[in-house]
Write an enzyme that holds these catalytic residues in place. Structure first.
Site, mmCIF file in Angstrom:
data_model
loop_
_atom_site.group_PDB
_atom_site.id
_atom_site.type_symbol
_atom_site.label_atom_id
_atom_site.label_comp_id
_atom_site.label_asym_id
_atom_site.label_seq_id
_atom_site.Cartn_x
_atom_site.Cartn_y
_atom_site.Cartn_z
ATOM 1 C CB SER A 10 -16.275 16.692 -47.249
ATOM 2 O OG SER A 10 -15.861 16.223 -48.519
ATOM 3 C CE LYS A 105 -13.982 6.759 -54.673
ATOM 4 N NZ LYS A 105 -15.443 6.950 -54.723
ATOM 5 C CB SER A 138 -19.124 6.378 -50.448
ATOM 6 O OG SER A 138 -17.856 6.434 -51.104
ATOM 7 C CE LYS A 191 -15.526 8.180 -58.846
ATOM 8 N NZ LYS A 191 -16.114 9.255 -58.017
#
Length: 333
Positions: A10, A105, A138, A191
């Site tokens: 995605s 990430k 985002s 995170k």
């Protein structure tokens, strides 16, 4: 500019469309040839972004070597656990002058290394100044529909960060620059672990107070770890810090929050992961973070609790109770 995006999930698909809409000559590489052929034939990613059509100047390709060799900028959008293998597959090609922009990430599980460090090892002929990351709050679902989004382009070289900024910046996708690569990468990775904790809180039926506590004390854990590694504390007040943490802990689009919510409801990790079509990076990152924190002597109780719930089958109510019953401490230590 000729830009190749590696990874047709995605996020990779979304960024490829964004870059093509800006006028770049874009190639999108998919790991599975049959998937690449389907994307090129359909001119949309029906699996991840159904209904969002590809611009005419976006080509989907199967050949990794051709896609990399002709590119001026390479965007790595594969899952973090696949980055080393993917990069190694084109390490023998000429990479002089090319910028590598990582958007995955995570922290590598068996080494504890950040993604920029993985790229430097997998691509031994490139310089640190050729590497950048694009991080921040985002979600692909919103970016693909051109909803307002802000992110940060980060590199040890400000000139490189600015080139990435120029390549990606649009009226709906605002890009800032930063040179604190350690802080941006650590915040953007950890995170996801904290978001799993936030989801567990949701699954247990807790309210806003608990969610706010997890976000705030989670940020404290990120701060302790990143500071130990030499990051700038100011980075955590930015888009890759509190910005990405908040959206990942709260959003309906967050895969990591979803995993946590299901764990909080009593489901098993394998069952939850098995039904998902996309990767929740925090699941593997939790292992790497706990190991890294232990090695550096950094206290990260929320991250530790997430690891125990995911991999040691500790019941979520018990883990939360143990967090609440820890010895009282000063807020900042």
């Amino acid at each position: 500019m000729k830009i190749t995006v590696l990874g047709a999930g995605s996020w990779g698909t979304t960024l490829a469309m964004l870059l093509a809409n800006k006028g770049h000559e874009v190639r999108l590489w998919a790991h599975r040839p049959e998937f690449a052929r389907a994307l090129e034939a359909d001119r949309e990613n029906k699996r991840y972004l159904k209904g969002v059509l590809f611009p005419d100047n976006l080509r989907v390709v199967e050949n990794l070597h051709d896609a990399v060799e002709t590119a001026e900028m390479i965007v790595t959008a594969v899952p973090s656990h696949a980055l080393r293998e993917t990069a190694a597959a084109f390490a023998h090609l000429p990479l002089d002058g090319k910028i590598i922009v990582n958007v995955a990430k995570g922290i590598e599980q068996h080494t504890g290394k950040r993604m920029s460090e993985v790229l430097l090892e997998a691509l031994p002929r490139i310089a640190p100044e050729q590497i950048a990351v694009l991080y921040g709050p985002s979600h692909a679902e919103e970016v693909a529909r051109q909803q307002p989004t802000t992110v940060v382009a980060c590199s040890v070289s400000e000139a490189t960060a600015r080139r990435v900024q120029e390549a990606f910046h649009t009226s709906s996708f605002r890009v800032y620059v930063n040179t604190d690569l350690i802080g941006v990468e650590i915040a953007g990775s950890v995170k996801n672990v904290i978001a799993i904790a936030a989801g567990i809180s949701d699954g247990l039926g807790f309210g806003d107070n608990a969610k706010a506590a997890i976000i705030t004390r989670g940020l404290a854990e990120i701060s302790r770890l990143s500071s130990k590694l030499g990051a700038d504390p100011l980075t955590l007040s930015g888009l890759s810090g509190i910005g990405d943490l908040v959206v990942t802990c709260l959003s309906q689009h967050s895969r990591n929050r979803y995993v946590g919510e299901q764990i909080g409801k009593g489901r098993k990790l394998d069952e939850v992961i098995g039904e998902m079509s996309m990767v929740a990076e925090g699941v593997l990152t939790s292992k790497a973070v706990v190991k890294l924190a232990e090695r550096l002597g950094v206290e990260m109780p929320i991250s530790q609790a997430v690891y125990e719930m995911l991999y040691e089958n500790k019941p979520a109510p018990q883990a939360i109770l143990e967090l609440m019953e820890r010895d009282p401490k000063p807020e900042h230590y």
